[in-house]
Design an enzyme around this catalytic site. Structure first.
Site, PDB file in Angstrom:
ATOM      1  N   PHE A   1     -61.216  -6.573 -78.552  1.00 41.89           N
ATOM      2  CA  PHE A   1     -62.524  -6.620 -77.890  1.00 41.89           C
ATOM      3  C   PHE A   1     -63.466  -5.703 -78.662  1.00 41.89           C
ATOM      4  O   PHE A   1     -63.202  -4.508 -78.795  1.00 41.89           O
ATOM      5  CB  PHE A   1     -62.449  -6.165 -76.429  1.00 41.89           C
TER       6      PHE A   1
ATOM      7  N   ASP B   1     -62.462   0.279 -85.213  1.00 41.12           N
ATOM      8  CA  ASP B   1     -63.247   0.415 -83.990  1.00 41.12           C
ATOM      9  C   ASP B   1     -62.633   1.547 -83.162  1.00 41.12           C
ATOM     10  O   ASP B   1     -61.583   1.378 -82.548  1.00 41.12           O
ATOM     11  CB  ASP B   1     -63.224  -0.919 -83.236  1.00 41.12           C
TER      12      ASP B   1
ATOM     13  N   LYS C   1     -69.319   5.492 -76.786  1.00 40.23           N
ATOM     14  CA  LYS C   1     -68.741   5.980 -75.541  1.00 40.23           C
ATOM     15  C   LYS C   1     -68.730   7.500 -75.438  1.00 40.23           C
ATOM     16  O   LYS C   1     -69.737   8.112 -75.100  1.00 40.23           O
ATOM     17  CB  LYS C   1     -67.351   5.373 -75.332  1.00 40.23           C
TER      18      LYS C   1
END
Length: 401
Positions: free
Chosen positions: A135, A222, A251
């Site tokens: 994702f 990622d 984040k």
């Protein structure tokens, strides 16, 4: 939640299946709703609130920054961009940073870097290796790199140029790319988050690094969810002892303030030139101050070590308490990024645990995800176990696989 009805939001698009509580404020690892009910936060805004809620040093720094300068355009310099870029380069061993505002933007920029890397080598239709269960975001390009048909449905045609392989299988990667001169990069999450908290092994990551070196591919990682100290090192790939060519962050970087970044090593740091990429909000003074203060506090309070210790404690206790429980398949993860896989869909546990005063999420239908703030204490670790385990046991007793 006292069986109250879900708050109504008639003017907000229905893009989220929200828990029927309305949060008011927080402190440390706890939040309170508008009715005054307290919750232990084991979700941290999905791995965002690194320092928990209302950390006094972060609050003071942000209040000061708001009073000075919130935003300027990227036509102009300001004194906070370079210090945060330097801090990320120092901790990663990489060279240059592009700032943006989210993980999606960081991953989109990484994909653009890979394509331009290919075009600069004369490859007209560059291809990027991505992974099953991955994702990377919900823009058209990152959605195409993602491996979830459910979130892709209704948004075709997707972007071409991706080759998909399973994780932790070097032979599959070799077979999928054999004889293909258009491959330019390999792109993966060091620990897959939305795909079910699946860590890539250090041996596999090191093997991919070697393949990228052999074939002149970019290794792009990622680290949006698993980075910024969550596993006990600054970045999860550092457990493999390698450096990527491109790394996406977001984040936890700003501990709640939107900050994204693409960090690049020598093979990728000079690919983007003026006009190749840009952003309105990326690198703004407030975001840069949040990132700098987050890093300083993490170091001053030893939060990398705390994430490693509290994560090991939490995993050990969960494995002990859930060992042999029918329906529990595995407890896995690294540091304070933990997944508990069940043998059946368990989304109902999100509301059930909120009723018990614990906030968490379920990902990939069957995996309970715990990503609490890195300030988590041993007492709070024990409290997560005490609140969660009875809910898991009761759920499994009441439902069928």
């Amino acid at each position: 939640m006292n069986a109250t009805a879900a708050p109504t939001e008639p003017h907000v698009m229905s893009t989220y299946a929200r828990v029927p509580i309305t949060l008011s404020h927080g402190r440390g690892c706890r939040v309170w709703d508008v009715n005054g009910r307290e919750y232990l936060d084991a979700l941290a805004g999905i791995a965002v609130n690194t320092l928990g809620h209302a950390h006094p040093r972060l609050v003071k720094a942000l209040q000061e920054q708001v009073s000075r300068l919130i935003h300027v355009s990227n036509y102009h310099h300001h004194p906070l961009t370079e210090p945060l870029a330097a801090a990320l380069c120092e901790r990663s061993g990489l060279d240059k940073v592009f700032f943006c505002s989210s993980g999606l933007e960081a991953n989109e920029a990484a994909l653009k870097l890979a394509r331009k890397f290919g075009h600069d080598k004369g490859i007209a239709r560059p291809q990027i290796v991505v992974y099953e269960k991955a994702f990377h975001g919900r823009s058209i390009a990152t959605l195409s790199a993602t491996a979830n048909p459910r979130v892709q449905a209704g948004f075709g045609p997707l972007v071409e140029g991706f080759i998909r392989v399973p994780i932790n299988d070097l032979d599959a990667l070799r077979a999928a790319t054999a004889g293909n001169p258009d491959v330019v990069a390999v792109f993966f999450e060091a620990i897959q988050g939305e795909g079910g908290v699946h860590p890539l092994t250090p041996e596999y990551i090191a093997g991919v690094r070697a393949l990228c070196d052999e074939h002149d591919w970019l290794l792009m990682i990622d680290e949006v969810q698993c980075g910024m100290g969550r596993t006990g090192k600054w970045f999860a790939h550092q457990w493999a002892g390698i450096q990527p060519d491109v790394m996406a962050l977001a984040k936890g970087l700003g501990s709640g303030v939107p900050v994204g970044a693409v960090v690049a090593g020598p093979r990728a740091a000079h690919i983007f030139q003026p006009g190749n990429h840009g952003t309105t909000f990326g690198g703004n003074p407030l975001a840069m101050r949040a990132g700098l203060e987050t890093i300083r506090i993490m170091e001053d309070e030893g939060l990398l070590a705390n994430a490693a210790v509290m994560g090991a404690r939490l995993i050990e206790q969960l494995r002990a308490e859930l060992h042999g429980v029918p329906g529990v398949r595995e407890v896995r993860g690294k540091g304070l990024m933990i997944g508990i896989e069940l043998d059946r869909p368990c989304g109902a546990l999100v509301n059930r645990c909120a009723e018990a005063g614990l906030l968490l999420s379920v990902t990939a239908d069957r995996v309970i995800r715990l990503v609490p703030p890195l300030i988590l204490s041993s007492a709070e670790t024990d409290e997560i176990v005490a609140k969660l385990v009875p809910q898991v046991r009761a759920f499994l007793n009441e439902t069928d696989a």
